[in-house]
Design a protein around this motif. Structure first.
Motif, PDB file in Angstrom:
ATOM      1  N   ILE A 111       0.991  -1.122   0.083  1.00 13.73           N
ATOM      2  CA  ILE A 111       0.059   0.042   0.190  1.00 13.73           C
ATOM      3  C   ILE A 111       0.955   1.077   0.018  1.00 13.73           C
ATOM      4  CG2 ILE A 111      -1.695   1.158   1.208  1.00 13.73           C
ATOM      5  CD1 ILE A 111      -2.673  -1.308   2.437  1.00 13.73           C
ATOM      6  N   ARG A 112       0.910   1.953  -1.311  1.00 17.17           N
ATOM      7  CA  ARG A 112       1.695   3.108  -1.236  1.00 17.17           C
ATOM      8  C   ARG A 112       1.512   4.186  -0.387  1.00 17.17           C
ATOM      9  NH1 ARG A 112       2.509   5.202  -7.037  1.00 17.17           N
ATOM     10  NH2 ARG A 112       3.959   6.556  -5.757  1.00 17.17           N
ATOM     11  N   VAL A 113       2.420   4.952   0.450  1.00 13.49           N
ATOM     12  CA  VAL A 113       2.123   6.173   0.830  1.00 13.49           C
ATOM     13  C   VAL A 113       2.348   7.299  -0.318  1.00 13.49           C
ATOM     14  CG1 VAL A 113       2.960   7.809   2.704  1.00 13.49           C
ATOM     15  CG2 VAL A 113       2.648   5.281   3.252  1.00 13.49           C
ATOM     16  N   LEU A 114       1.484   8.103  -0.666  1.00  9.63           N
ATOM     17  CA  LEU A 114       1.706   8.915  -1.720  1.00  9.63           C
ATOM     18  C   LEU A 114       2.255  10.312  -1.243  1.00  9.63           C
ATOM     19  CD1 LEU A 114      -1.684   8.401  -4.137  1.00  9.63           C
ATOM     20  CD2 LEU A 114       0.716   7.247  -4.165  1.00  9.63           C
ATOM     21  N   ASP A 115       1.669  10.726   0.048  1.00  9.74           N
ATOM     22  CA  ASP A 115       2.140  11.942   0.402  1.00  9.74           C
ATOM     23  C   ASP A 115       1.959  11.978   1.644  1.00  9.74           C
ATOM     24  OD1 ASP A 115       3.191  14.418   0.474  1.00  9.74           O
ATOM     25  OD2 ASP A 115       1.861  15.262  -1.022  1.00  9.74           O
ATOM     26  N   HIS A 116       2.456  12.921   2.383  1.00  6.01           N
ATOM     27  CA  HIS A 116       2.331  13.279   3.810  1.00  6.01           C
ATOM     28  C   HIS A 116       2.156  14.964   3.841  1.00  6.01           C
ATOM     29  CE1 HIS A 116       3.143  13.029   8.536  1.00  6.01           C
ATOM     30  NE2 HIS A 116       1.952  13.565   8.015  1.00  6.01           N
ATOM     31  N   VAL A 117       0.818  15.050   4.169  1.00  7.28           N
ATOM     32  CA  VAL A 117       0.393  16.747   3.935  1.00  7.28           C
ATOM     33  C   VAL A 117       0.307  17.283   5.246  1.00  7.28           C
ATOM     34  CG1 VAL A 117      -1.032  18.760   2.923  1.00  7.28           C
ATOM     35  CG2 VAL A 117      -0.521  16.192   1.881  1.00  7.28           C
ATOM     36  N   ILE A 118       1.054  18.420   5.610  1.00  6.92           N
ATOM     37  CA  ILE A 118       0.717  19.014   6.946  1.00  6.92           C
ATOM     38  C   ILE A 118       0.168  20.278   6.509  1.00  6.92           C
ATOM     39  CG2 ILE A 118       1.949  20.286   8.723  1.00  6.92           C
ATOM     40  CD1 ILE A 118       4.556  18.653   8.233  1.00  6.92           C
ATOM     41  N   VAL A 119      -0.859  20.509   7.199  1.00  5.70           N
ATOM     42  CA  VAL A 119      -1.751  21.609   7.167  1.00  5.70           C
ATOM     43  C   VAL A 119      -2.067  22.700   8.553  1.00  5.70           C
ATOM     44  CG1 VAL A 119      -3.378  20.566   5.338  1.00  5.70           C
ATOM     45  CG2 VAL A 119      -3.926  20.454   7.959  1.00  5.70           C
ATOM     46  N   THR A 120      -2.204  23.810   8.137  1.00  5.62           N
ATOM     47  CA  THR A 120      -2.481  24.976   9.244  1.00  5.62           C
ATOM     48  C   THR A 120      -3.601  25.824   8.492  1.00  5.62           C
ATOM     49  OG1 THR A 120      -1.269  26.615   8.324  1.00  5.62           O
ATOM     50  CG2 THR A 120      -0.007  25.130   9.885  1.00  5.62           C
ATOM     51  N   LYS A 121      -4.031  26.696   9.364  1.00  3.01           N
ATOM     52  CA  LYS A 121      -5.118  27.572   8.985  1.00  3.01           C
ATOM     53  C   LYS A 121      -4.833  28.259   7.776  1.00  3.01           C
ATOM     54  CE  LYS A 121      -8.476  30.955  10.826  1.00  3.01           C
ATOM     55  NZ  LYS A 121      -8.825  31.503  11.929  1.00  3.01           N
ATOM     56  N   LYS A 122      -3.664  28.549   7.628  1.00  2.00           N
ATOM     57  CA  LYS A 122      -3.260  29.493   6.491  1.00  2.00           C
ATOM     58  C   LYS A 122      -2.519  28.967   5.437  1.00  2.00           C
ATOM     59  CE  LYS A 122      -2.540  33.268   9.654  1.00  2.00           C
ATOM     60  NZ  LYS A 122      -1.498  34.352   9.949  1.00  2.00           N
ATOM     61  N   GLY A 123      -2.329  27.601   5.547  1.00  2.88           N
ATOM     62  CA  GLY A 123      -1.685  27.171   4.393  1.00  2.88           C
ATOM     63  C   GLY A 123      -1.523  25.474   4.474  1.00  2.88           C
ATOM     64  N   TYR A 124      -0.358  24.916   3.639  1.00  4.12           N
ATOM     65  CA  TYR A 124       0.097  23.510   3.832  1.00  4.12           C
ATOM     66  C   TYR A 124       1.136  23.248   3.103  1.00  4.12           C
ATOM     67  CZ  TYR A 124      -0.794  23.183  -1.349  1.00  4.12           C
ATOM     68  OH  TYR A 124      -0.468  23.134  -2.714  1.00  4.12           O
ATOM     69  N   VAL A 125       1.743  22.056   3.617  1.00  7.29           N
ATOM     70  CA  VAL A 125       3.203  21.580   2.948  1.00  7.29           C
ATOM     71  C   VAL A 125       3.064  20.228   2.525  1.00  7.29           C
ATOM     72  CG1 VAL A 125       4.155  21.282   5.109  1.00  7.29           C
ATOM     73  CG2 VAL A 125       5.591  21.853   3.039  1.00  7.29           C
ATOM     74  N   SER A 126       3.545  19.851   1.479  1.00 12.63           N
ATOM     75  CA  SER A 126       3.593  18.691   1.136  1.00 12.63           C
ATOM     76  C   SER A 126       5.120  17.976   1.227  1.00 12.63           C
ATOM     77  CB  SER A 126       3.380  18.494  -0.503  1.00 12.63           C
ATOM     78  OG  SER A 126       3.646  17.038  -1.162  1.00 12.63           O
ATOM     79  N   LEU A 127       5.198  16.775   2.042  1.00 11.76           N
ATOM     80  CA  LEU A 127       6.640  16.466   2.470  1.00 11.76           C
ATOM     81  C   LEU A 127       6.985  15.662   0.873  1.00 11.76           C
ATOM     82  CD1 LEU A 127       6.452  14.937   5.839  1.00 11.76           C
ATOM     83  CD2 LEU A 127       6.753  17.078   5.053  1.00 11.76           C
ATOM     84  N   LYS A 128       6.181  15.244   0.007  1.00 14.70           N
ATOM     85  CA  LYS A 128       6.504  14.810  -1.118  1.00 14.70           C
ATOM     86  C   LYS A 128       7.342  15.609  -2.056  1.00 14.70           C
ATOM     87  CE  LYS A 128       5.139  12.216  -5.317  1.00 14.70           C
ATOM     88  NZ  LYS A 128       3.846  11.599  -6.023  1.00 14.70           N
ATOM     89  N   GLU A 129       6.633  17.012  -2.008  1.00 19.14           N
ATOM     90  CA  GLU A 129       7.034  18.185  -2.894  1.00 19.14           C
ATOM     91  C   GLU A 129       8.433  18.646  -2.116  1.00 19.14           C
ATOM     92  OE1 GLU A 129       4.065  20.967  -2.976  1.00 19.14           O
ATOM     93  OE2 GLU A 129       3.027  19.845  -4.707  1.00 19.14           O
ATOM     94  N   LEU A 130       8.620  18.281  -0.739  1.00 20.67           N
ATOM     95  CA  LEU A 130       9.815  18.583  -0.216  1.00 20.67           C
ATOM     96  C   LEU A 130      10.826  17.914  -0.596  1.00 20.67           C
ATOM     97  CD1 LEU A 130       8.477  20.208   3.274  1.00 20.67           C
ATOM     98  CD2 LEU A 130       9.409  21.432   1.145  1.00 20.67           C
ATOM     99  N   GLY A 131      10.572  16.660  -1.036  1.00 21.28           N
ATOM    100  CA  GLY A 131      11.581  15.619  -1.530  1.00 21.28           C
ATOM    101  C   GLY A 131      11.817  14.712  -0.315  1.00 21.28           C
ATOM    102  N   HIS A 132      10.830  14.656   0.666  1.00 25.28           N
ATOM    103  CA  HIS A 132      10.933  13.594   1.712  1.00 25.28           C
ATOM    104  C   HIS A 132      10.335  12.118   1.428  1.00 25.28           C
ATOM    105  CE1 HIS A 132      12.818  16.454   4.463  1.00 25.28           C
ATOM    106  NE2 HIS A 132      11.818  17.302   4.150  1.00 25.28           N
ATOM    107  N   LEU A 133       9.414  11.931   0.467  1.00 25.83           N
ATOM    108  CA  LEU A 133       8.987  10.766  -0.202  1.00 25.83           C
ATOM    109  C   LEU A 133       9.601  10.206  -1.256  1.00 25.83           C
ATOM    110  CD1 LEU A 133       6.791  11.931   1.995  1.00 25.83           C
ATOM    111  CD2 LEU A 133       5.066  10.134   0.788  1.00 25.83           C
TER     112      LEU A 133
END
Length: 222
Positions: free
Chosen positions: A200-222
């Protein structure tokens, strides 16, 4: 199967719902909470399990007569179950989760909108089918994240039950910062490795806040 009366209070459906909200309960637990009790011959968990399997086998609303065929379901409980389905249909309609297509990290945001500014950390596992469509959104933990709480067993149990092809992990940062912590990265690595073993692939891990988000995949951690 452990009987309800042998289950610690903190793990019983009513107590879990009061502490973590209805989203934290499995389908079977929600049904058990609705049923309230089983019969002399059958624990409520057994009856709830049968009801869950039946509900998954029907395409539309449950049938009164078919519910009565389940051992432990009488007229009153059959009516209550059908009433819950009808209320859900009238008030909620499409839940906005199932069938939602995830093409980029931003597509995750509507699925966790109400949790982005919570004062506690919520960790979600979003299960997807082979077409990248959401099967379900599951709350795994509530509170400060660490690798002992966010255990692969808890994350992938629902993914296996959903027969998911892949998952997307999401959690909020009450602090408002989008910088992934060392703990976030460690959890992600652990879950990616576990998912690889399970197929079962983990496609991404997304961190969210009220003002935005960040993708660990886009940051190169996956």
């Amino acid at each position: 199967m452990k009987r309800m009366r042998d289950t610690p209070n903190r793990d019983r459906p009513r107590e879990k719902l009061a502490e973590r909200g209805p989203q934290a309960l499995t389908d079977a637990e929600l049904i058990a909470l609705l049923l309230g009790r089983g019969t002399k011959a059958r624990d409520v968990r057994q009856v709830a399990g049968d009801v869950e399997r039946y509900l998954k086998s029907v395409k539309d609303s449950p049938s009164y007569n078919e519910l009565l065929e389940i051992d432990g379901i009488g007229s009153a409980k059959a009516c209550e179950i059908m009433a819950c389905f009808e209320l859900g249909r009238r008030y909620l309609g499409n839940d906005g989760v199932s069938g939602h297509r995830i093409a980029c990290p931003e597509d995750v945001l509507p699925l966790v909108a109400e949790w982005r500014d919570r004062k506690q950390e919520y960790f979600f596992c979003i299960t997807l089918n082979g077409a990248g469509e959401v099967i379900e959104r599951h709350i795994v933990t509530v509170g400060i994240l660490n690798q002992s709480l966010v255990h692969p067993r808890e994350v992938f149990a629902e993914a296996i039950a959903d027969r998911a092809a892949s998952v997307i992990l999401v959690h909020n940062h009450p602090s408002g910062t989008l910088e992934p912590s060392t703990q976030d990265l460690g959890i992600t690595r652990q879950l990616v490795e576990a998912g690889s073993i399970l197929g079962i692939r983990v496609l991404d891990h997304v961190i969210v806040t009220k003002k935005g988000y960040v993708s660990l995949k886009e940051l190169g951690h996956l």
